[in-house]
Structure formats: C-alpha cells, structure tokens
Design a protein around this motif. Structure first.
Motif, PDB file in Angstrom:
ATOM      1  N   HIS A  39       0.865  -1.190   0.000  1.00 60.87           N
ATOM      2  CA  HIS A  39       0.000   0.000   0.000  1.00 60.87           C
ATOM      3  C   HIS A  39       0.892   1.227   0.000  1.00 60.87           C
ATOM      4  O   HIS A  39       1.757   1.379   0.869  1.00 60.87           O
ATOM      5  CB  HIS A  39      -0.888  -0.020   1.245  1.00 60.87           C
ATOM      6  N   ASP A  41       1.206   5.124   0.181  1.00 58.29           N
ATOM      7  CA  ASP A  41       0.497   6.348   0.607  1.00 58.29           C
ATOM      8  C   ASP A  41       1.172   7.579   0.018  1.00 58.29           C
ATOM      9  O   ASP A  41       2.213   8.015   0.510  1.00 58.29           O
ATOM     10  CB  ASP A  41       0.484   6.443   2.141  1.00 58.29           C
ATOM     11  N   HIS A  72      -2.564   4.787  -2.862  1.00 60.70           N
ATOM     12  CA  HIS A  72      -3.607   5.578  -2.182  1.00 60.70           C
ATOM     13  C   HIS A  72      -3.189   7.031  -2.351  1.00 60.70           C
ATOM     14  O   HIS A  72      -2.286   7.501  -1.659  1.00 60.70           O
ATOM     15  CB  HIS A  72      -3.662   5.168  -0.701  1.00 60.70           C
ATOM     16  N   MET A  74      -3.458  10.612  -1.734  1.00 61.29           N
ATOM     17  CA  MET A  74      -4.018  11.663  -0.879  1.00 61.29           C
ATOM     18  C   MET A  74      -3.480  12.982  -1.417  1.00 61.29           C
ATOM     19  O   MET A  74      -2.638  13.649  -0.798  1.00 61.29           O
ATOM     20  CB  MET A  74      -3.610  11.426   0.586  1.00 61.29           C
ATOM     21  N   ASP A 181      -8.532   1.410   6.279  1.00 63.79           N
ATOM     22  CA  ASP A 181      -7.195   1.976   6.291  1.00 63.79           C
ATOM     23  C   ASP A 181      -7.028   2.923   7.476  1.00 63.79           C
ATOM     24  O   ASP A 181      -7.678   3.958   7.552  1.00 63.79           O
ATOM     25  CB  ASP A 181      -6.988   2.743   4.972  1.00 63.79           C
TER      26      ASP A 181
HETATM   27 ZN    ZN Z   1      -3.483   4.654   2.960  1.00 59.92          ZN
END
Ligand code: ZN
Ligand code: DX5
Length: 230
Positions: A39, A41, A72, A74, A181
């Motif tokens: 994963h 980020d 992911h 953001m 998450d």
């Molecule tokens: Zn995340």
C-alpha cells in the motif's frame, strides 16, 4: 495476480512508517512476512498536511517485488498524475472523493489502462458522496483515521459506513472490494473482520521496532478472519 482473497482477508502493507531510507529492503521484508499487496500512501502536503513520495519512487520500487502495488493518492488534482502512477506500475489507484475536482475522468483513465480504480472516503464523509460515481469504480477505501499520518488510533464509528457499503451490491461495477485503512492492529482487526472487509491496510503495526513482522501480520490476519463475515 489473484485479487480475490482466497476466502480470507487480504493484507495491504503500508510503507508509510517504514525506513524511508531503505524502502527496497522494507518491501522485501513485507513480502517475506506474508503481505498480499504493498500500500503506497502518496501525499502532496496540500490535500493532507504531509508529504511522502511520488511516481518516480514507486517506479524505482516496482522491480523489488511481484506483489501488487496499491496506490492511495491523498493528493489534489490526481487526474494530472494518473498516467505517471500507471507508468510506475501501480496495479490499483485510489483517489479521494473529497478532492473537489472532476473525479470521473480520473477513474476512466485508471480503468482504461486496465488497472483497478478506487474511491476513498475520509471518516466524516458519508457513503452518499459516492452516489455520482456508482458503477465507475471497484475498490472502496474506508478511512478509519484522518488521512495524513500513520500510527493514529482506529475510529470505530466507520463501522456503519462499512456495513452499508458491504450491503450495497450495486455501488461498484461488479463485486465491490472494501478496504479499511488506519489504526489496524491485532486489537482492531477482529472488529473490521466481523464487518466483512476484504482488505486490511496496516502500516505502523507492522513496523514496530523489535516486533516480528511476520508474526504480527499472522496475528492481524487471524484476528480478522476469526470473526469474518462475507
Ligand atoms: Zn493509505
Ligand atoms: C494514512 C494512510 C494509511 C496509514 C496506515 O493517511 O492512508 O495507509 O499509512 O497506517 P497505520 O496502519 O499506522 O494507521
């Protein structure tokens, strides 16, 4: 790569709290410890008050493992960078529904490239925010902390949202993959397993100094699967 969990929950290990000076080694450790995905980020210091890494770093990490890369994002204006994350080798790319920019074009680019498209919701965002995108994505990432940092406490009030998403069979284009998450560890894994999540994202719980990563991952997986409903 098998995306469908073979009956059990999948673990996507976040490298946010890994040794960022030795990410290749961290990824090798995660793979050896039994992670199902990595994963990633990505944070831009604008959508969330933190900065991490971008496509170039992900591209450099891609040859280090055969595990799927689950990005992911953001970040604001993700549509501008989607091609770079696809080119870097991300297998799934999740953007936030709260970005306040057109979402559909980004989801279309991800899916046209044959990758899996996800939408993420912050704790305060209701599931209704996904209505306009019904059938345009296949992964729902339910944040159980405020996005931006690892090591935060699990926010249990996401349970109703997870249950509702699990019950809505037409939210996605095909089977919906529900991910949680934030703040997931041995103590909270049973809670989310009982809610029927498909993927658990765990970060700081796996990188605690002196902890055996494989044992921790097995404990999290066991706790989640014990009470898991589908
Ligand atoms: Zn995340
Ligand atoms: C937070 C990130 C999470 C975080 C998870 O904004 O999206 O993926 O890294 O870390 P833990 O498991 O420490 O909450």
């Amino acid at each position: 790569m098998a995306w469908e969990p073979a009956g059990g929950v999948q673990i996507a290990a976040s490298i946010l709290d890994a040794d960022l000076g030795n990410l290749g080694n961290a990824i090798r450790r995660l793979e050896r410890a039994g992670a199902d995905r990595v994963h990633l980020d990505v944070m831009d210091g604008h959508f969330v008050p933190n900065l991490t890494f971008g496509p170039k770093t992900i591209r450099a990490l891609r040859p280090r493992t055969r595990l799927p890369f689950d990005a992911h994002l953001m970040i604001s204006n993700p549509a501008r960078y989607i091609d770079e994350f696809i080119g870097a080798g991300c297998d799934s790319i999740t953007i936030h529904v709260e970005i306040g920019e057109p979402i559909e074009p980004a989801l279309q680019v991800i899916r046209r490239a044959g990758r899996r498209a996800g939408l993420a919701v912050k704790p305060a965002t209701p599931l209704a925010a996904l209505e306009p995108y019904r059938g345009l994505f296949e992964i729902l990432l339910v944040m159980t902390v405020e996005p931006g940092f690892g090591g935060q406490a699990f926010m249990a009030d996401a349970a109703a949202k997870i249950r509702a998403a699990r019950a809505d069979r037409r939210l996605a284009d095909g089977p919906l993959e529900v991910q949680v998450d934030g703040g997931i560890n041995v103590g909270t894994a049973a809670t989310v397993g009982a809610l029927g999540v498909d993927v658990i994202i765990a970060g700081s719980a796996l990188f605690r100094k002196g902890r055996d990563m494989a044992a921790e991952m097995a404990r999290i997986r066991g706790a989640a699967d014990t009470g898991r409903v589908r």
